[in-house]
Design an enzyme around this catalytic site. Structure first.
Site, PDB file in Angstrom:
ATOM      1  CG  ASP A  72      -1.707   1.228   1.420  1.00 42.55           C
ATOM      2  OD1 ASP A  72      -2.033   1.864   0.393  1.00 42.55           O
ATOM      3  OD2 ASP A  72      -2.032   1.572   2.574  1.00 42.55           O
ATOM      4  CG  ASP A  88      -3.674   5.024  -1.793  1.00 42.42           C
ATOM      5  OD1 ASP A  88      -3.006   4.004  -1.559  1.00 42.42           O
ATOM      6  OD2 ASP A  88      -4.485   5.497  -0.992  1.00 42.42           O
TER       7      ASP A  88
END
Length: 406
Positions: free
Chosen positions: A101, A286
């Site tokens: 992430d 992201d």
């Protein structure tokens, strides 16, 4: 006494300290809840404001992630996450599936001492079976848009032909609510800047850089939407880029704030008209967020332009028969246009024998010192190969090569 634990990535060596981590694509938490008829109740019970009030007493006083406004500063949208990779912790190795992430910076997995229902349905780290583990003793708490977790911290030695010493990580011992029960991943490995970390110490990639384990201070993601026969749906490459996975030149964008991988977005154009972000705004690249998110007013206008209608649980649905007539949406970054068609920004799901089409845009009001932030998640990144360069603090984007389905 310092604790030591072994962390072994399940990766493949190429050459010169390039490490490939295969990424799998699986149904998201949202898709699973919908298929089982549980989505509406889940969303009702897990609104962030209600969740915070209900469980705040379960966390240590002063937990940073529970401070007023903190949840709006950090974005975790794992309800829609689909791309996971495997790591191995401990001696002998214990396998875990994690989200890599770029929107966070901590590494955590569930602990064998976890008392939550979510942990019961996932692999848990058994510290007492690891000969190289010693307990660190400190506690941590992390707020997620779809839940919270509380844990204790340990230290580890990272080995996979390379060695990163004293890598701190979190053992989750409390994951209240049902947010993580349906998750196909066990934990999260954050790849953002150290400023995002709740856990003290260097993030994993920073430790690799500090100990000079990689030829280049770069990692890159390839995410595919194609339904292939083989299970691999993408790849994380540590230490460089793979020219075989993209076409054309790389467009380099400077990082404007070292927390998230934040860049400037010149504008957002819908069918040739630029009513959004016309004077420039900030965006986050992201990999931990599946959708494209932006300020509520702008996103509602986009939903209207693409003919998306709201449901009673806050999603936006589109008539699948109209997809061919929907407008193109173009993000202008560094003077270059990145265009998505409806085939890219509409999410298709089967519910029984019926096809449903959902908008890939989501309203999230997130503010930085430079103004409102947009979030370019996997809906965007499946079309573009993304490169994260810590050496020059920049993000590179190039057109991803899409596999041919035979």
């Amino acid at each position: 006494m310092r604790s030591v634990l072994l962390l072994l990535f399940i990766w493949t060596w190429t050459s010169s300290a390039l490490v490939r981590v295969p990424l799998k694509r699986v149904p998201s938490i949202r898709s699973q809840l919908r298929s089982e008829g549980l989505l509406q109740e889940f969303l009702k019970e897990n609104r962030p404001d209600m969740f915070g009030r209900r469980y705040s007493q379960c966390f240590p006083p002063g937990t940073p992630s529970l401070r007023l406004g903190r949840s709006s500063e950090k974005i975790y949208n794992f309800m829609d996450a689909q791309y996971f990779g495997d790591i191995t912790l401990g001696t002998p190795g214990q396998n875990f599936s994690v989200v890599f992430d770029t929107g966070s910076s901590d590494l955590w997995v569930p602990s064998t001492y976890c008392v939550s229902q979510a942990c019961a349905s996932h692999k848990r780290f058994r510290a007492f079976e690891s000969t190289s583990f010693r307990h660190d003793g400190r506690m941590f708490g992390i707020h997620y848009g779809s839940g919270h977790l509380l844990g204790v911290m340990g230290r580890q030695l990272t080995v996979a032909g390379m060695t990163a010493k004293n890598q701190e990580f979190g053992e989750s011992v409390y994951e209240p609510g049902s947010a993580f029960v349906m998750a196909r991943f066990d934990g999260v490995l954050g790849m953002g800047y150290p400023a995002l970390a709740e856990i003290l110490g260097n993030p994993v990639f920073d430790n690799m850089l500090a100990q000079k384990l990689l030829d280049q201070p770069v990692f890159s993601f390839y995410l595919s939407r194609k339904q292939l026969v083989e299970p691999q749906r993408g790849e994380l490459l540590l230490g460089g880029i793979d020219e075989a996975l993209y076409n054309g030149p790389i467009n380099w964008l400077p990082v404007t704030a070292k927390g998230y991988w934040q860049i400037k977005m010149d504008s957002l154009v819908v069918q040739g008209v630029s009513p959004f972000c016309s004077h420039g705004c900030q965006a986050i690249i992201d990999t931990g967020t599946s959708l494209i998110a932006g300020p509520t007013e702008d996103i509602l206008n986009i939903q209207q332009l693409i003919g998306a209608s709201p449901t009673n649980i806050g999603e936006f649905i589109i008539d699948c028969a109209r997809l061919i007539s929907l407008p193109r949406i173009t993000f202008v970054l560094g003077g270059k246009e990145y265009t998505l068609t409806s085939e890219h920004y509409v999410r298709k799901e089967m519910l029984g024998d019926r096809m449903l089409c959902f908008s890939g845009f989501q309203a999230v009001d997130m503010v930085s010192s430079e103004g409102p932030l947009w979030i370019l998640g996997d809906v965007f990144l499946t079309q573009f190969y993304s490169i994260f360069d810590r050496g020059q603090d920049r993000v590179g984007l190039a057109t991803a090569k899409q596999p041919v389905v035979v």
